[in-house]
Design a protein around this motif. Sequence first.
Motif, PDB file in Angstrom:
ATOM      1  N   THR A   6      34.906  35.331  27.688  1.00 43.93           N
ATOM      2  CA  THR A   6      33.665  34.739  27.589  1.00 43.93           C
ATOM      3  C   THR A   6      33.755  33.540  26.468  1.00 43.93           C
ATOM      4  N   HIS A   7      32.579  32.680  26.518  1.00 45.63           N
ATOM      5  CA  HIS A   7      32.709  31.347  25.782  1.00 45.63           C
ATOM      6  C   HIS A   7      31.802  31.257  24.856  1.00 45.63           C
ATOM      7  N   THR A   8      31.676  30.533  23.787  1.00 44.78           N
ATOM      8  CA  THR A   8      30.609  29.998  23.099  1.00 44.78           C
ATOM      9  C   THR A   8      30.568  28.539  22.618  1.00 44.78           C
ATOM     10  N   SER A  11      33.630  26.226  22.194  1.00 43.52           N
ATOM     11  CA  SER A  11      34.240  25.317  23.247  1.00 43.52           C
ATOM     12  C   SER A  11      32.973  25.121  23.869  1.00 43.52           C
ATOM     13  N   ASP A  12      33.008  25.381  25.255  1.00 36.44           N
ATOM     14  CA  ASP A  12      32.023  24.655  26.096  1.00 36.44           C
ATOM     15  C   ASP A  12      30.918  25.641  26.597  1.00 36.44           C
ATOM     16  N   GLY A  13      30.845  27.025  25.754  1.00 39.18           N
ATOM     17  CA  GLY A  13      29.681  27.843  26.119  1.00 39.18           C
ATOM     18  C   GLY A  13      28.429  27.356  25.509  1.00 39.18           C
ATOM     19  N   ASP A  36      37.363  31.574  23.772  1.00 40.57           N
ATOM     20  CA  ASP A  36      36.940  30.166  23.675  1.00 40.57           C
ATOM     21  C   ASP A  36      38.181  29.304  24.024  1.00 40.57           C
ATOM     22  N   HIS A  37      38.012  27.949  24.652  1.00 42.19           N
ATOM     23  CA  HIS A  37      39.175  27.061  25.001  1.00 42.19           C
ATOM     24  C   HIS A  37      39.994  26.637  23.900  1.00 42.19           C
ATOM     25  N   ASP A  38      41.123  27.335  23.838  1.00 43.34           N
ATOM     26  CA  ASP A  38      41.899  26.537  23.063  1.00 43.34           C
ATOM     27  C   ASP A  38      41.604  26.378  21.309  1.00 43.34           C
ATOM     28  N   TYR A 247      31.531  34.251  31.071  1.00 40.94           N
ATOM     29  CA  TYR A 247      30.284  33.795  30.677  1.00 40.94           C
ATOM     30  C   TYR A 247      30.357  32.428  29.839  1.00 40.94           C
ATOM     31  N   HIS A 248      29.390  31.611  29.927  1.00 43.80           N
ATOM     32  CA  HIS A 248      29.327  30.375  29.265  1.00 43.80           C
ATOM     33  C   HIS A 248      27.933  29.994  28.743  1.00 43.80           C
ATOM     34  N   GLY A 249      26.676  31.156  28.536  1.00 40.34           N
ATOM     35  CA  GLY A 249      25.471  31.025  28.166  1.00 40.34           C
ATOM     36  C   GLY A 249      24.769  30.395  29.432  1.00 40.34           C
TER      37      GLY A 249
HETATM   38 ZN    ZN Z   1      34.627  26.707  29.906  1.00 34.50          ZN
END
Ligand code: ZN
Length: 281
Positions: A6-8, A11-13, A36-38, A247-249
């Motif tokens: 999952t992302h928030t 990063s890009d979520g 999250d990315h990186d 998931y990215h919201g």
């Molecule tokens: Zn992403």
Amino acid sequence: MIDLHTHTTCSDGKDSPRTLINKAIIAGVQVLALTDHDTTSGWSIASESLRGTIELVLGAEISCLTTDGISVHVLGLLFDGENAVMQQMLEQTSDARLPRMRKIIELMRADGFDISMDDVDAAKPYGATLGRPHLADALVAKKIVKSREEAFMQLLNNGSKYYVSHAAPTPAEAISVIKSAGGVSIIAHPFASLRGRILESTDFQELVSAGLNAIEVDHRDHNPQEREALRKIAEELKLVVTGSSDYHGSGKLNLLGENRTHPAQWELLESQADKRRVLRG
Ligand code: ZN
Ligand code: AMP
Ligand code: FE
Ligand code: FE
């Protein structure tokens, strides 16, 4: 329900780490990984937001490039967040995203698009790992496209004339750094062919030699045939099979828990980290 990707807003979520945890609890997720990315910048707030019985797995999704220039994402889970080599790798990869974004913007401006780095900065949450989705959001704000989806479809996908890659570790390098930091690695959506060039079945053995633990099989971007092929590879190479939402919201259609990891597979994967690092409230 176990959701390991999952992302928030780190990063890009589109949800903050706190909101992600709250939504995961409401959705009935029992084990949630933050990837999250990186970056690991969301780890502390996510940890502080825990309550009830949900279990949190801290991680990151590392953008990699093969020597042939194929973009590959590696999920690292349960590594020591203070490991210097790991943090250096994350920092180098996320730092490389700024000059890359400048190049993309330059190419688009040369073609007459009215878009600037300031527009992208305005669309990006403070401190977030910079990515194409932030440029997509800037293009939406400027009414050049209607949505992130449309931005990727028309302008930002890996096959587009505006696509630029950034300096990144190879998948094997990322996997061995994750392992040296005590964590486990999953190759994320490896057969997501709509995104661009993908790995071949024969590429997995080298990743296993580097320490790969698992393959993300059940993912929205894999069709039934791709899932079957990956399940076979996982079986042959004795790799754990995972499923997750990515998931990215509201940044993507993907819903929490829409793809899941089987509890026995999670138990096996978790046992391959060097320490018990799953967090509870
Ligand atoms: Zn992403
Ligand atoms: P970047 O990290 O800058 O290379 O951008 C890749 C990110 O863009 C990935 O995390 C994807 O989730 C996101 N992405 C890729 N395709 C799409 C799409 N069609 N709609 C929304 N987001 C996308
Ligand atoms: Fe990814
Ligand atoms: Fe992802």
